[in-house]
Scaffold this active site. Structure first.
Site, PDB file in Angstrom:
ATOM      1  CE  LYS A  24      16.637   8.377  14.914  1.00 16.00           C
ATOM      2  NZ  LYS A  24      17.557   9.405  15.197  1.00 16.00           N
ATOM      3  CE1 TYR A  83      -9.049   4.835  -8.275  1.00 23.17           C
ATOM      4  CE2 TYR A  83      -7.106   4.219  -6.757  1.00 23.17           C
ATOM      5  CZ  TYR A  83      -8.368   4.211  -7.091  1.00 23.17           C
ATOM      6  OH  TYR A  83      -9.139   3.937  -6.157  1.00 23.17           O
TER       7      TYR A  83
END
Ligand SMILES: *Cc1c(COP(=O)(O)O)cnc(C)c1O
Length: 381
Positions: free
Chosen positions: A34, A270
């Protein structure tokens, strides 16, 4: 290639064979693929382990459909919820649903009838996780409806452990085993014969408690060479005997896309969260949180370049991350950077990355963007 994931075929096969040996010949081995095989690439991983697998486990119908489209013929167990309107498709593709509600069972019976097919159903018993599953007292109508529906066959009875990775105290798991045993007995009583495939074990249970193996084990994280948790490792070690040699399968790589000198006292990135304390050589990697490199690694993580650690400086951006290579003077443009895995004698493990991010190794590998290429390396000879 700027960002890619290498899948070590030999390591994966080693892990599979280790479990094959551990569980013995009578127990089925069901790799859990999965979530893009926990980030390793569902089709890539399936291709590498098909011949050693008895069934495959996925979460969603979409995952199962992708496997069938790729020509995978192994029995596939769909563990997660499938919408009522999609059950016709599930029947068409000969998938095995894990069921814990009656409307789903009724719809499956109807679809199986319409398509003149038999659906192999796995029931899920609630034993303490309170996530999916029906309590023992509620299982009787499931068994009765299966008996009354020619298109349904009771293939399996399953459950899942709530507290096995997170502790070295296995009393909760032991209690769940007992609850499961009682549910099994009741189901087999109503059914009038044994349930063909009883299954409860994930990686940690398989590694720690032989009585959880039953007829099939569902192996996820350990197939990818990662310990489910430190507690699992410690418990295994405390039991004595030889520790299984799990080998990490994933190496995640990027390349230096720019490199340059930055003056002392300059800010990086940033928010101006990092300021250089010396003249620094800064490399830019074209990989950020979009690619799956967690923003919580800002100012905390390291990558490997030329076999040495380069610290992340400033914030991880959407598609870029800056690292300090001042102490790796020979670092150059387009050098490989390892974000996860080994380079020369150094390694950044999923455990370490997850510790830096305040999460678990499962999340680190699963979050690697599925769009990045998965390249198989070290094929088995
Ligand atoms: C994901 C999952 C597993 C695999 O667990 P691991 O700890 O990765 O081995 C097993 N069973 C169920 C029901 C799951 O959802």
């Amino acid at each position: 290639m700027l960002n890619w994931v290498e899948i070590d075929a030999t390591a994966l096969r080693n892990n599979l064979k280790l479990f094959r040996e551990k569980i013995g010949g009578k127990v089925e081995l069901a790799p859990v693929v999965k979530s893009n095989a926990y980030g390793h690439g569902m089709l890539t991983v399936t291709g590498l382990c098909q011949d050693l697998a008895d069934r495959l486990c996925v979460n969603s119908l979409g995952e199962a459909a992708a496997l069938r489209r790729a020509g995978v013929e192994l029995p596939i167990v769909v563990m997660g919820y499938v919408e009522q309107d999609d059950l016709a498709e599930l029947v068409e593709m000969d998938l095995q649903p894990v069921v814990s509600n009656l409307p789903t069972l009724d719809r499956l019976a109807a679809e199986a009838g319409r398509q003149s097919r038999t659906v192999k159903v796995h029931l899920k018993a609630e034993t303490g996780t309170h996530r999916q599953g029906a309590a023992r007292r509620d299982l009787q109508p499931f068994v009765e409806r299966i008996a009354a529906s020619p298109g349904l066959a009771l293939e399996g009875l399953s459950t899942h452990y709530a507290n096995i990775e997170d502790t070295t105290d296995h009393s909760f798991a032991t209690a769940q085993i007992a609850t499961f045993g009682a549910a099994r007995k009741a189901v087999e009583g109503w059914h009038g014969k044994p349930v063909p495939v009883c299954h409860t074990a994930c990686s940690a249970a398989t590694l720690l408690l032989q009585e959880t193996h039953m007829d099939l084990v569902r192996i996820g994280i350990a197939l990818y060479g990662l310990w489910p948790s430190r507690e699992t490792l410690v418990s295994c070690r405390d039991e004595g005997g030889e520790l299984p040699d799990l080998r990490p399968v994933m190496t995640w790589k990027s390349r230096i896309a720019q490199i340059g000198t930055v003056e002392e006292g300059s800010y990086i990135g940033y928010g101006c969260t990092y300021r250089t304390t010396r003249e620094s050589k800064i490399a830019v990697l074209p990989c950020g949180y979009n690619e799956g490199y967690d923003r919580r690694l800002s100012g905390v993580g390291h990558v490997l370049i030329r076999g040495r650690r380069a610290p992340v400086r400033g914030r991880v951006c959407m598609n870029m991350t800056m690292v300090d290579v001042t102490d790796i003077p020979d670092a150059g443009l387009e050098d490989e950077a390892v974000l996860l895995g080994a380079q020369d004698d150094e390694r950044i493990s999923a455990e370490q990355l997850s510790g830096w991010c305040g999460t678990i190794p499962y999340e680190v590998v699963t979050r690697v963007n599925p769009a990045l290429p998965r390249i198989v390396v070290r094929p088995e000879n």
